[in-house]
Scaffold this active site. Sequence first.
Site, PDB file in Angstrom:
ATOM      1  CG  HIS A 264      62.997  84.215 101.088  1.00  0.00           C
ATOM      2  ND1 HIS A 264      63.583  84.403  99.851  1.00  0.00           N
ATOM      3  CD2 HIS A 264      61.869  85.000 101.169  1.00  0.00           C
ATOM      4  CE1 HIS A 264      63.316  85.413  99.413  1.00  0.00           C
ATOM      5  NE2 HIS A 264      62.415  85.921 100.004  1.00  0.00           N
ATOM      6  CG  HIS A 305      65.810  79.508  93.066  1.00  0.00           C
ATOM      7  ND1 HIS A 305      64.717  80.043  92.509  1.00  0.00           N
ATOM      8  CD2 HIS A 305      66.492  80.524  93.877  1.00  0.00           C
ATOM      9  CE1 HIS A 305      64.650  81.206  93.047  1.00  0.00           C
ATOM     10  NE2 HIS A 305      65.547  81.533  93.798  1.00  0.00           N
ATOM     11  CG  ASP A 362      71.241  82.957  99.802  1.00  0.00           C
ATOM     12  OD1 ASP A 362      71.897  83.662  99.589  1.00  0.00           O
ATOM     13  OD2 ASP A 362      70.144  82.398  99.689  1.00  0.00           O
TER      14      ASP A 362
HETATM   15  N1  CMC Z   1      68.461  69.444  99.192  1.00  0.00           N
HETATM   16  C1  CMC Z   1      67.979  68.120  98.903  1.00  0.00           C
HETATM   17  N2  CMC Z   1      66.733  67.819  98.203  1.00  0.00           N
HETATM   18  C2  CMC Z   1      66.313  69.033  97.823  1.00  0.00           C
HETATM   19  C3  CMC Z   1      66.818  70.159  98.134  1.00  0.00           C
HETATM   20  C4  CMC Z   1      67.880  70.687  98.741  1.00  0.00           C
HETATM   21  N3  CMC Z   1      68.529  71.700  99.033  1.00  0.00           N
HETATM   22  N4  CMC Z   1      65.772  71.120  97.498  1.00  0.00           N
HETATM   23  C5  CMC Z   1      64.902  70.513  96.969  1.00  0.00           C
HETATM   24  N5  CMC Z   1      65.251  69.118  96.967  1.00  0.00           N
HETATM   25  C6  CMC Z   1      64.137  67.932  96.551  1.00  0.00           C
HETATM   26  C7  CMC Z   1      62.957  68.034  97.521  1.00  0.00           C
HETATM   27  O1  CMC Z   1      63.121  67.225  98.512  1.00  0.00           O
HETATM   28  C8  CMC Z   1      61.920  67.413  96.589  1.00  0.00           C
HETATM   29  O2  CMC Z   1      61.969  66.147  96.254  1.00  0.00           O
HETATM   30  P1  CMC Z   1      60.822  65.207  95.857  1.00  0.00           P
HETATM   31  O3  CMC Z   1      60.387  65.690  94.696  1.00  0.00           O
HETATM   32  O4  CMC Z   1      61.478  63.983  95.865  1.00  0.00           O
HETATM   33  O5  CMC Z   1      59.905  65.498  97.021  1.00  0.00           O
HETATM   34  C9  CMC Z   1      62.514  68.254  95.274  1.00  0.00           C
HETATM   35  O6  CMC Z   1      63.736  68.341  95.472  1.00  0.00           O
HETATM   36  C10 CMC Z   1      61.509  69.607  94.975  1.00  0.00           C
HETATM   37  O7  CMC Z   1      61.664  70.206  96.174  1.00  0.00           O
HETATM   38  P2  CMC Z   1      60.667  71.370  96.536  1.00  0.00           P
HETATM   39  O8  CMC Z   1      60.769  71.602  97.962  1.00  0.00           O
HETATM   40  O9  CMC Z   1      59.135  70.819  96.102  1.00  0.00           O
HETATM   41  O10 CMC Z   1      61.220  72.668  95.825  1.00  0.00           O
HETATM   42  P3  CMC Z   1      60.672  74.109  95.958  1.00  0.00           P
HETATM   43  O11 CMC Z   1      60.719  74.989  94.748  1.00  0.00           O
HETATM   44  O12 CMC Z   1      59.326  74.142  96.758  1.00  0.00           O
HETATM   45  O13 CMC Z   1      61.732  74.621  97.150  1.00  0.00           O
HETATM   46  C11 CMC Z   1      63.667  75.466  97.826  1.00  0.00           C
HETATM   47  C12 CMC Z   1      62.619  75.513  96.589  1.00  0.00           C
HETATM   48  C13 CMC Z   1      64.848  76.655  97.413  1.00  0.00           C
HETATM   49  C14 CMC Z   1      62.968  75.933  99.137  1.00  0.00           C
HETATM   50  C15 CMC Z   1      64.346  74.404  98.178  1.00  0.00           C
HETATM   51  O14 CMC Z   1      65.035  73.991  96.813  1.00  0.00           O
HETATM   52  C16 CMC Z   1      65.258  74.540  99.400  1.00  0.00           C
HETATM   53  O15 CMC Z   1      64.690  74.289 100.498  1.00  0.00           O
HETATM   54  N6  CMC Z   1      66.708  74.666  99.353  1.00  0.00           N
HETATM   55  C17 CMC Z   1      67.375  74.837 100.348  1.00  0.00           C
HETATM   56  C18 CMC Z   1      67.316  76.189 100.761  1.00  0.00           C
HETATM   57  C19 CMC Z   1      67.842  77.114  99.961  1.00  0.00           C
HETATM   58  O16 CMC Z   1      69.177  77.103  99.592  1.00  0.00           O
HETATM   59  N7  CMC Z   1      67.216  78.133  99.693  1.00  0.00           N
HETATM   60  C20 CMC Z   1      67.560  79.471  99.054  1.00  0.00           C
HETATM   61  C21 CMC Z   1      67.156  79.924  98.044  1.00  0.00           C
HETATM   62  S1  CMC Z   1      67.852  81.009  96.971  1.00  0.00           S
HETATM   63  C22 CMC Z   1      67.568  82.652  98.095  1.00  0.00           C
HETATM   64  C23 CMC Z   1      66.322  83.331  97.646  1.00  0.00           C
HETATM   65  O17 CMC Z   1      65.979  83.486  96.290  1.00  0.00           O
HETATM   66  O18 CMC Z   1      65.624  83.216  98.672  1.00  0.00           O
END
Ligand code: CMC
Length: 426
Positions: A264, A305, A362
């Site tokens: 987050h 995201h 971010d």
């Molecule tokens: N790098 C590589 N792979 C990724 C990433 C990433 N940053 N983000 C998601 N994926 C992949 C993930 O491995 C999954 O792959 P598969 O379908 O093969 O298992 C797929 O994309 C979907 O990911 P998810 O974790 O199910 O998606 P989510 O909606 O639960 O997670 C997230 C969203 C923001 C937690 C995630 O994209 C992440 O960890 N990003 C990096 C951290 C980040 O930059 N966070 C800031 C968000 S913006 C600020 C805010 O609003 O808080």
Amino acid sequence: MADKKAILTIDGNQVELPIYSGTLGQDVIDIRTLGQHGHFTFDPGFLATGSCESEITFIDGGKGVLLHRGYPIDQLATQADYLETCYLLFNGEAPSEEEYKEFVSIIKNHTMVHEGIHQFFNGFDRDAHPMAMLNSVVGALSSFYHNDLDITDPEQRHRCANRLVAKLPTIAAMCYKYSIGQPFVCPKNSLNYSENFLNMMFSVPAEDYEINPAVAKAMDRIFTLHADHEQNASTSTVRLAGSSGANPYACIAAGIASLWGPAHGGANEACLNMLEEIGTVDRIDEYVAKAKDKNDPFRLMGFGHRVYKNFDPRATVMRETCHEVLESLGIKDPLLDVAMRLEQIALEDPYFVEKKLYPNVDFYSGIILKAIGIPTNMFTVIFALSRTIGWISHWNEMLSQPGAKIGRPRQLYTGQDKREFQPIKK
Ligand code: CMC
């Protein structure tokens, strides 16, 4: 009122569920009566669950749209300042010139913190993470504002929001000053909101601090772009904590705790750490390969995201601001080269394209904050400072709505079946 319904068949019995339409966005199925039919829904991570009705912020993640009270975020970021946005978020309408002046004056009158707050800092380790200090000190505000506080009174809720917006920069800067062993700097009411924050962060008694207008503008824009973001983890945390009628300062502290995590608000800090670890453009491929490797937990910080499956509209403005700031400060940062190349690769690589993993807000904010001279461990503190207005606006909205209920999700229990306890002697 619902004009559509969904029919759910459970064990041959049909259950009618009303469907509601909002002003914008997807329709929602009202499942509140499901419990009476012997079932709950199961949605860990709230992938398809609307937790409340809200008029504050709208996001269309597929189209990359973010509206506060109907206004697009890019218009607010470029044509309004942070305090105008705060007024809008909390009150529902943008202020007139007169209302704006009055609001600015109210905020200025609340910037100082109780002397007792200073004492709290003495108990912290010098190397305590600033988020740990922020979390504790904001929570501690509840010890000053509790006994006479009536949260059912809209006027008192408003005062509480004003206090928080005014005091957060002071407390955030205190966290930084304490961590570097410098004296706290008092707020200066001749300065505007972002200038005052920069002054409390960077001025020292021995020397004058000259505020660069481009830096103050960028700071204000960072505040504005982080002001609210619908029902994310920290906002939902504040709502859930507040739904029990808890003290609002304690609820905001709960929001700060939720924001701290790297998935987050902690992502901007994690993103800059990652860029530093990558270091040079020639090492990017190695990290992109790690991010794509299913067996490696590494993720590209600042990408992806939960809601945006398109360019994050905040990231678009932040990207421009990032270039403006670096140019105006004459900074040639090799990390920016790494960031720009990484952005390009990720936008073209099929893994990121197919999964719709775009750079988020971010990704760029970390680079700007670094250029301004803000240490990495303060990034999430600045996010928290900015988001406080969003949190308190949602808390206020929740308490203003008739029939508000305590938040109480259910579960799918997969633990032990009932069994007989054996006393330890046996
Ligand atoms: N790098 C590589 N792979 C990724 C990433 C990433 N940053 N983000 C998601 N994926 C992949 C993930 O491995 C999954 O792959 P598969 O379908 O093969 O298992 C797929 O994309 C979907 O990911 P998810 O974790 O199910 O998606 P989510 O909606 O639960 O997670 C997230 C969203 C923001 C937690 C995630 O994209 C992440 O960890 N990003 C990096 C951290 C980040 O930059 N966070 C800031 C968000 S913006 C600020 C805010 O609003 O808080």
